[in-house]
Write a protein that holds these residues in place. Structure first.
Motif, PDB file in Angstrom:
ATOM      1  N   MET A   1     -44.864  49.471 -11.214  1.00 30.12           N
ATOM      2  CA  MET A   1     -43.651  50.034 -10.602  1.00 30.12           C
ATOM      3  C   MET A   1     -42.451  49.815 -11.516  1.00 30.12           C
ATOM      4  O   MET A   1     -42.324  48.775 -12.158  1.00 30.12           O
ATOM      5  CB  MET A   1     -43.405  49.336  -9.257  1.00 30.12           C
ATOM      6  N   ALA A   2     -41.627  50.828 -11.588  1.00 36.22           N
ATOM      7  CA  ALA A   2     -40.396  50.721 -12.390  1.00 36.22           C
ATOM      8  C   ALA A   2     -39.508  49.615 -11.840  1.00 36.22           C
ATOM      9  O   ALA A   2     -39.788  49.043 -10.796  1.00 36.22           O
ATOM     10  CB  ALA A   2     -39.653  52.058 -12.358  1.00 36.22           C
ATOM     11  N   LYS A   3     -38.463  49.347 -12.556  1.00 34.68           N
ATOM     12  CA  LYS A   3     -37.522  48.301 -12.153  1.00 34.68           C
ATOM     13  C   LYS A   3     -36.974  48.576 -10.736  1.00 34.68           C
ATOM     14  O   LYS A   3     -36.683  49.711 -10.394  1.00 34.68           O
ATOM     15  CB  LYS A   3     -36.363  48.311 -13.159  1.00 34.68           C
ATOM     16  N   ALA A  29     -37.760  51.298  -6.118  1.00 33.36           N
ATOM     17  CA  ALA A  29     -37.787  51.417  -7.579  1.00 33.36           C
ATOM     18  C   ALA A  29     -36.771  52.439  -8.058  1.00 33.36           C
ATOM     19  O   ALA A  29     -36.450  53.396  -7.357  1.00 33.36           O
ATOM     20  CB  ALA A  29     -39.178  51.817  -8.041  1.00 33.36           C
ATOM     21  N   GLU A  30     -36.267  52.218  -9.253  1.00 35.71           N
ATOM     22  CA  GLU A  30     -35.292  53.119  -9.837  1.00 35.71           C
ATOM     23  C   GLU A  30     -35.897  54.516  -9.982  1.00 35.71           C
ATOM     24  O   GLU A  30     -36.997  54.680 -10.504  1.00 35.71           O
ATOM     25  CB  GLU A  30     -34.871  52.579 -11.213  1.00 35.71           C
ATOM     26  N   GLY A  31     -35.175  55.517  -9.504  1.00 32.97           N
ATOM     27  CA  GLY A  31     -35.590  56.905  -9.682  1.00 32.97           C
ATOM     28  C   GLY A  31     -36.639  57.402  -8.706  1.00 32.97           C
ATOM     29  O   GLY A  31     -37.061  58.546  -8.788  1.00 32.97           O
ATOM     30  N   GLU A  32     -37.065  56.586  -7.775  1.00 35.56           N
ATOM     31  CA  GLU A  32     -38.107  57.060  -6.858  1.00 35.56           C
ATOM     32  C   GLU A  32     -37.512  57.732  -5.619  1.00 35.56           C
ATOM     33  O   GLU A  32     -36.340  57.560  -5.300  1.00 35.56           O
ATOM     34  CB  GLU A  32     -39.049  55.922  -6.449  1.00 35.56           C
ATOM     35  N   THR A 188     -32.164  57.671  -7.415  1.00 34.53           N
ATOM     36  CA  THR A 188     -33.051  57.106  -6.403  1.00 34.53           C
ATOM     37  C   THR A 188     -32.649  57.648  -5.039  1.00 34.53           C
ATOM     38  O   THR A 188     -31.478  57.576  -4.668  1.00 34.53           O
ATOM     39  CB  THR A 188     -32.918  55.575  -6.393  1.00 34.53           C
ATOM     40  N   ASP A 204     -42.214  59.924  -3.001  1.00 37.51           N
ATOM     41  CA  ASP A 204     -43.075  59.216  -3.939  1.00 37.51           C
ATOM     42  C   ASP A 204     -43.778  58.086  -3.205  1.00 37.51           C
ATOM     43  O   ASP A 204     -44.949  57.831  -3.403  1.00 37.51           O
ATOM     44  CB  ASP A 204     -42.255  58.636  -5.098  1.00 37.51           C
TER      45      ASP A 204
END
Lengths: 377, 269
Positions: A1-3, A29-32, A188, A204
């Motif tokens: 998982m991203a940050k 998570a960032e961008g999810e 996000t 997501d």
């Protein structure tokens, strides 16, 4: 998982004696695109409002971009919200509504008008700048609300059932637009909804909440195919649920269980003899047979067939009165109403859900279980 | 045929009825306006047209002085009551607190209580704390009975107010003061304006409370007229009344247009 951009750690929220959010732990998570899904009153909107700063958690920590936010006012947080009621300023036209956030940040006028134009074109509302909210349709107001939020380039956009007031067709269209917008902007999105179909199509990941508790968080396919709790199995799509006791397992992980009505079969990697579990099987995985199937003592009568286009839904009543829903794909043969049939499924299509608290299931509490375990139904 | 006649009768009855209602409302006002132009001093017969009474009124300093006092009291008290009433209404709308329903009820009391009781009560309070009676005490008294009316009209406007609009403004970076001045107050402005107009008119024609709380040197217009009635009203009072009627008409018209425009902007489809 991203940050993780938002972290929720051991958060509890009380309204008086009313415990609305219970020991919530969640990383976004960032961008999810994360959906918080649950029935009304499950604490999903309260969770969102705590991230936005409109509510203060009673206990626990919320961080945005690694910074604790409990002492920050809503206007000091780098998140923006799209409200269920849109909450447009009725005394301002579309341009002034969208420009409001930038004006508050004292951005220079030429930059404001440029960014307003960009934001309006992003939501396909060019040329609507001079109109007032009352002169717009529901879908257009929704777009203004989104433009007004994203123009500030927030790190996290919070959306509180933003499509709730729109009709079905517009909803579907806006779902796709929102998803595309999120991909394009890379912001996000935390999206609160009670509509499971909406959550499945757009997200997501989905966090399912019930009664203030986070029941499960995961990708849509896992939520649907591997529900972790009875609530999730029941809430997401249709399912047939059996309460049963695990009896024996073979080397392949196939498990024989005793339910109230008799023997059923499933697969479980965490078999434990004598444990009471739920077995969930989706209507489209549920099968019917004219002859008894080994491992399934589920005899029933077909009550009705309902044709709904893509599938025909068949309701079978078992001998103990339990209703079983079966979905037959279009074109397949449909059993006649009133005929007696046997219900079964492929063991690998059934999901076994371990009772989280280990508590004896209510239905069994007053029953002498030995009868079921030792005797045959 | 019969049915058509029946409908015709229905139509005419409702017209006649409406006409009678308006006649009832406006005939006395028309009489005042008419007799302000009458040459005869006795207002029984209209004997001829004259503007003499207007000239006489312009020279009647006591009458004009009282009118000036009325405007002064109404203006200042309305301004104070509007600020206090609006803030109260917003607070009552926004916060839930213990005993709110009692506070709510207490707001209604000054409205339904006989004015004479309120007048006596205010007078005794003023003498108790040694407030000299005059324009100042009268302004305080007027503010007292105006506040509930402002609170009610502003609250009526707020009842349809979506709280998330304030949340949205704050979410977009506005602090609490900016939310109040830039968002909440402009949205409820029509309610504030109509509340203020109502309070202003109540103040202008108040007699009972003014009677108890005024000083010897600070007569208001209605009190002055009361005083004159004893010796018979002369047509120069009609002249001033006519001017007041016209002024009221203009004020009501302007405020209605303002409210209408504000509504049109936010509700027009």
């Amino acid at each position: 998982m991203a940050k993780a951009i938002v972290e929720i750690k051991n958060v509890n929220k009380f309204y008086g004696d009313n415990h609305v959010v219970k020991d919530l732990n969640m990383e976004i998570a960032e961008g999810e695109f994360l959906s918080i899904l649950g029935p009304s009153g499950c604490g999903k909107t309260t969770t969102l409002r705590m991230i936005a700063g409109f509510e203060q958690q009673t206990q626990g920590v919320i961080t945005v971009e690694g910074e604790r936010v409990e002492n920050k006012e809503p206007f000091e947080r780098n998140v923006n919200t799209v409200f269920q009621s849109y909450a447009l300023f009725p005394h301002m036209n579309v341009t002034d509504n969208v420009a409001y956030g930038l004006k508050m940040k004292k951005v220079k006028k030429p930059e404001i008008s440029e960014r307003v134009e960009n934001a309006l074109s992003m939501v396909q509302l060019e040329g609507f700048g001079k109109r007032f909210p009352a002169q717009l349709s529901g879908g257009q107001r929704q777009r203004v609300a989104i433009a007004r939020a994203i123009i500030n380039n927030p790190r996290v956009l919070l959306l509180d059932e933003p499509l709730g007031a729109l009709d079905m067709k517009l909803r579907k269209q806006m779902q796709i637009e929102l998803k595309n917008l999120q991909k394009r902007l890379g912001i996000t999105f935390v999206y609160v909804t009670h509509d499971q179909e909406e959550a499945l199509t757009m997200s997501d990941r989905i966090a399912v909440m019930n009664d203030g508790v986070l029941e499960q968080i995961g990708v849509p396919a896992d939520i649907y195919e591997k529900p972790a709790t009875k609530f999730v199995a029941d809430f997401i799509g249709e399912t047939n649920i059996f309460e049963a006791i695990e009896v024996s397992a073979d080397a392949a992980g196939q498990v024989a269980l005793k339910s109230e009505i008799g023997e059923i079969t499933g697969t479980d990697s965490e078999f434990s003899e004598g444990e009471i579990v739920y077995l969930s099987v989706r209507p489209e995985k549920t099968l019917l047979s004219a002859a008894p199937v080994s491992g399934y003592a589920l005899r029933g009568t077909v009550r009705e067939n309902i044709y709904i286009g893509t599938v025909t839904k068949t309701t079978v009543i078992l001998q103990n009165g339990q209703e079983i829903r079966v979905a037959n794909a279009a074109g397949s043969s449909v059993p006649e109403a009133g005929s007696a049939l046997y219900v079964y499924w492929n063991p690998s299509d059934a999901v076994i859900i371990h009772s989280k608290s280990g508590k004896i299931i209510d239905a069994f509490e007053n029953v002498d279980l030995s009868e079921y375990v030792e005797g045959s139904a | 045929m019969r049915r058509r006649r029946k409908n015709a009768i229905k139509k005419h009855t409702s017209r006649v009825f409406s006409a009678l209602v308006y006649l009832f409302l406006y005939a006395p006002i028309a009489v005042v306006i008419l007799f302000s132009f009458n040459t005869s001093k006795r207002n029984v017969l209209f004997e001829g047209f004259t503007l003499d009474w207007y000239a006489k009124m312009a020279g009647n300093t006591a009458l004009l002085e009282s009118f000036k006092n009325t405007l002064l009291v109404a203006g200042i008290s309305t301004a104070i009551a509007t600020v206090i009433g609006t803030i109260t209404a917003i607070a009552m709308f926004r916060y839930k607190f213990r005993g709110k329903s009692i506070i709510d009820l207490l707001l209604y009391i000054p409205v339904v209580i006989p004015e004479i009781v309120l007048g006596i009560a205010l007078l005794s309070v003023f003498s108790l704390v040694n407030v000299p009676l005059g324009l100042g005490s009268m302004i305080v008294a007027h503010v007292t009975f105006q506040i509930p009316f402002i609170v009610f009209t502003v609250r009526a406007r707020l009842s349809g107010f979506d709280r998330s609009i304030e949340d949205a403004a704050m979410d977009l970076g506005a602090n609490r003061i900016k939310v109040l001045t830039g968002i909440t107050i402009p949205i409820i402005a029509p309610g504030i304006v109509s509340g203020a107009v109502l309070a202003f008119t109540l103040s202008i024609d108040d007699i009972i409370i003014s009677f108890f709380t005024t000083g010897a040197k600070s007569t208001t217009f209605p009190l002055k007229i009361m005083e004159l009635v004893r010796s018979g009203v002369s047509p120069d009072v009609y002249a001033l009344s006519t001017i007041i009627i016209l002024a009221t008409f203009v004020i009501v018209l302007i405020s209605q247009i303002t409210v209408y425009r504000a509504n049109k902007k936010s509700v027009k489809l």
